[in-house]
Design an enzyme around this catalytic site. Structure first.
Site, short mmCIF file in Angstrom:
data_model
loop_
_atom_site.label_atom_id
_atom_site.label_comp_id
_atom_site.label_asym_id
_atom_site.label_seq_id
_atom_site.Cartn_x
_atom_site.Cartn_y
_atom_site.Cartn_z
N SER B 47 0.86 -1.28 0.02
CA SER B 47 0.03 -0.28 0.11
C SER B 47 0.78 1.10 -0.09
O SER B 47 0.22 2.50 -0.20
CB SER B 47 -0.88 0.01 1.07
OG SER B 47 -0.38 -0.07 2.28
N HIS B 48 2.15 1.15 0.27
CA HIS B 48 2.97 2.28 0.36
C HIS B 48 4.11 2.25 -0.75
O HIS B 48 5.16 3.07 -0.70
CB HIS B 48 3.49 2.76 1.70
CG HIS B 48 2.43 3.29 2.54
ND1 HIS B 48 1.85 2.73 3.38
CD2 HIS B 48 2.09 4.56 2.50
CE1 HIS B 48 0.66 3.42 3.89
NE2 HIS B 48 0.92 4.70 3.56
N HIS B 120 2.96 14.63 1.74
CA HIS B 120 3.49 13.41 2.19
C HIS B 120 2.40 12.27 1.95
O HIS B 120 1.38 12.41 1.88
CB HIS B 120 3.49 13.55 3.98
CG HIS B 120 4.65 12.44 4.44
ND1 HIS B 120 4.22 11.06 4.25
CD2 HIS B 120 5.29 12.70 5.42
CE1 HIS B 120 5.17 10.42 5.09
NE2 HIS B 120 6.11 11.43 5.81
N ASP B 188 -4.85 0.52 2.64
CA ASP B 188 -5.43 -0.72 2.55
C ASP B 188 -6.97 -0.90 2.36
O ASP B 188 -7.33 -1.86 1.45
CB ASP B 188 -5.26 -1.34 4.00
CG ASP B 188 -3.90 -1.60 4.54
OD1 ASP B 188 -3.13 -2.07 3.44
OD2 ASP B 188 -3.42 -1.43 5.48
N ARG B 303 3.26 -11.60 19.02
CA ARG B 303 4.48 -11.11 18.23
C ARG B 303 4.61 -9.49 18.18
O ARG B 303 3.58 -8.84 18.57
CB ARG B 303 4.22 -11.79 17.13
CG ARG B 303 3.18 -11.24 16.22
CD ARG B 303 3.09 -12.04 14.85
NE ARG B 303 2.24 -11.59 13.99
CZ ARG B 303 2.45 -10.41 13.00
NH1 ARG B 303 3.56 -9.61 13.29
NH2 ARG B 303 1.39 -9.74 12.39
N ARG B 308 6.93 -9.25 10.08
CA ARG B 308 6.64 -9.77 8.83
C ARG B 308 7.41 -9.00 7.78
O ARG B 308 8.01 -9.36 6.64
CB ARG B 308 5.14 -9.47 8.41
CG ARG B 308 4.75 -10.68 7.55
CD ARG B 308 3.27 -10.71 7.54
NE ARG B 308 2.54 -9.50 7.76
CZ ARG B 308 1.24 -9.32 8.22
NH1 ARG B 308 0.41 -10.23 8.19
NH2 ARG B 308 0.65 -8.05 8.31
#
Lengths: 335, 335
Positions: B47-48, B120, B188, B303, B308
């Site tokens: 997505s970025h 940005h 997203d 976690r 990831r």
């Protein structure tokens, strides 16, 4: 006989001072701790008012917390202040440290302050509100002992780890929020348990990790972070700031050290103060921000946090405050 | 024909550079913007990554964003830095400002930086990760244009207003989170819409304020903050920091100014950097924090964020990255 009693703020102040003194606080500590509870009572935030007095007294009585502590502030870098609470409650340490932090923020643009060796049992909004009333943007963070399960886990690990923020609005009340990274503040879960009210699903889990609406099961099991993994990330951030950064303890460490006397565990608090006059447009920042607040509060259904507190603050000086009779009896039994 | 294509990171870099240059970016800006997208692609944060390239190019082509901007950093107080992005994209402004901010944090203990007059369109984790790799604790905040309804309201007002935080872990990857104050990041929601996948209830509301799982309805209506009023408070905090504090614009203002060319609106970013060596125990803070991370990650089901990403980072230099063919065709059409 009514099961509540009404006290004036002056009566409540005297009651608190007498109980703290009877349990070993000296005048300065009794006054600072009473003041912080009275700010909560005045704003009708019962969970941080006299409801906490038995806990404060228990920790004095057990000898865990020093009733005659004299906190010491030191400048440890041009933008950094450290306050050693010397084993006392947080309020006096804050009285000592906040003026130093504010002064530094006004000269440096931004400053941070770590309070260590303190026992924090209060809300965080009083300290950020105090800074915002001096024209500063402020943050505060504190850990506790394990009460909240991390996202994905089922055992308590984090404290309820509140984060407070205040924004100065010259000429009116600052914008202030003070929110646990738990879905519900501990004090509120305790008050729900005391009053026999269920908590919303999502507040926490029982000892086996099952969702529950029974506040007593949540108190035995674990609270949940707000907003799932995002609140859990904020809880960990608070541990790192109020424990790791400033050389204090983490919630699990604080829990292991604690004597479980009903008062707060040893801990730390991290604050930041920022002077908007240094970062943006010194002449117009406040006016610019008011356009945002106006536009926001003009939206149907939207209100700013703290409005209820500010309304109560205008009423309680004349209406007094209402306590459960059982709490008053408990407090009278402390002396 | 497969509907995806695999590119090496070098090929993706060349593709991005060529497209940005063809649309008017000079070498320094094309390189900085490409680098920020490549950091996302490398970590498989689609997505970025190149998903944003058409937006970057559109804003260059429309003339909204200056492809030859030369951001200027100035020290405005002992702990405060201001970067004027001169109307360019954020990445070059960050390249100019981050070393100044890091240096100030190391001498002052804490420092803040406002970036103004920037566009940005990237994640915030790259900048806080960069600071944490230099041993600093870091925060970043940025606003956007109206996409998120405040708690209680039904019309878009806040941007998705992310807040990123990083904690240095010498000898290993920093702890980093970067989370929208919206329940889901805008990118997203857009990717769910593109791929025809429903979004979880709570992601947002339709134009009439009704909860929906259709990402297209959310894009027409409003996203919701995460965690109800608490996420909404964080969104407002981000407006005040990245808009009010540093003398930039608020999301509603940015939305009104924007030409809707598909790229980012004008905005600001506020960062803070803190040196743990100044606040706590200079010799042992890192080791102390590792005890917390060890205890936390030993819990079943828990976690840390970013795992990831870090795994992907080790793989993509050899595996390359996978793009939808439609995106590659769109990018080729930009040149």
């Amino acid at each position: 006989m009514s099961d509540t009693v009404t006290l004036s703020l002056a009566e409540a102040t005297d009651l608190s001072t007498a109980a703290l003194t009877a349990n070993g606080a000296d005048g300065e500590n009794a006054s600072a701790v009473t003041d912080i509870m009275m700010r909560a009572e005045r704003d009708r935030c019962a969970s941080h008012g006299l409801f906490r007095l038995p806990g404060y007294c228990a920790s004095l009585k057990s000898g865990k917390v020093k009733g005659d502590a004299r906190p010491v502030a030191s400048e440890i870098a041009p933008g950094a202040v450290r306050v050693d609470g010397q084993g006392g409650f947080a309020p006096l340490a804050l009285e000592v440290g906040l003026p130093v932090l504010a002064q530094k923020a006004k000269t440096q643009g931004i400053a941070g302050m770590g309070l260590v060796n303190i026992y924090h049992f209060a809300a965080l909004w009083p300290e950020v509100e105090t800074l915002a009333e001096q024209g500063l943007c402020a943050f505060a963070f504190t850990q506790a002992s394990p009460m909240v399960a991390p996202a994905g886990g089922i055992k308590p690990f984090f404290g309820t780890n509140p984060m407070a923020f205040a924004w100065p609005r010259p000429g009116q009340n600052p914008y202030v929020f003070d929110q646990a990274s738990a879905a519900m503040a501990r004090g509120d879960v305790m008050i729900h348990a005391r009053d026999g009210h269920p908590v919303p699903l999502g507040t926490g889990i029982d000892e086996d990790g099952n969702p529950t609406t029974d506040p007593n099961e949540v108190l035995k099991g674990a609270q949940s972070p707000f907003g799932g993994y995002k609140g859990s990330n904020i809880a960990l951030m608070v541990e790192l700031l109020a424990g790791g950064l400033i050389g204090s303890v983490f919630s699990p460490e604080a829990g292991r050290l604690d004597n479980k006397d009903g008062g707060p565990p040893v801990g730390g608090e991290f604050l930041m103060a920022i002077d908007p006059a240094h970062f943006g447009d010194a002449a117009h920042w406040a006016q610019h921000c008011e356009t945002l607040f106006s536009e926001l509060t003009a939206m149907e259904g939207v209100r700013l946090p703290g409005e209820r507190r500010r309304k109560a603050r205008l009423e309680t000086p004349t209406s007094g405050i209402v306590l459960p009779r059982s709490l008053l009896e408990k407090i009278n039994g402390l002396m």
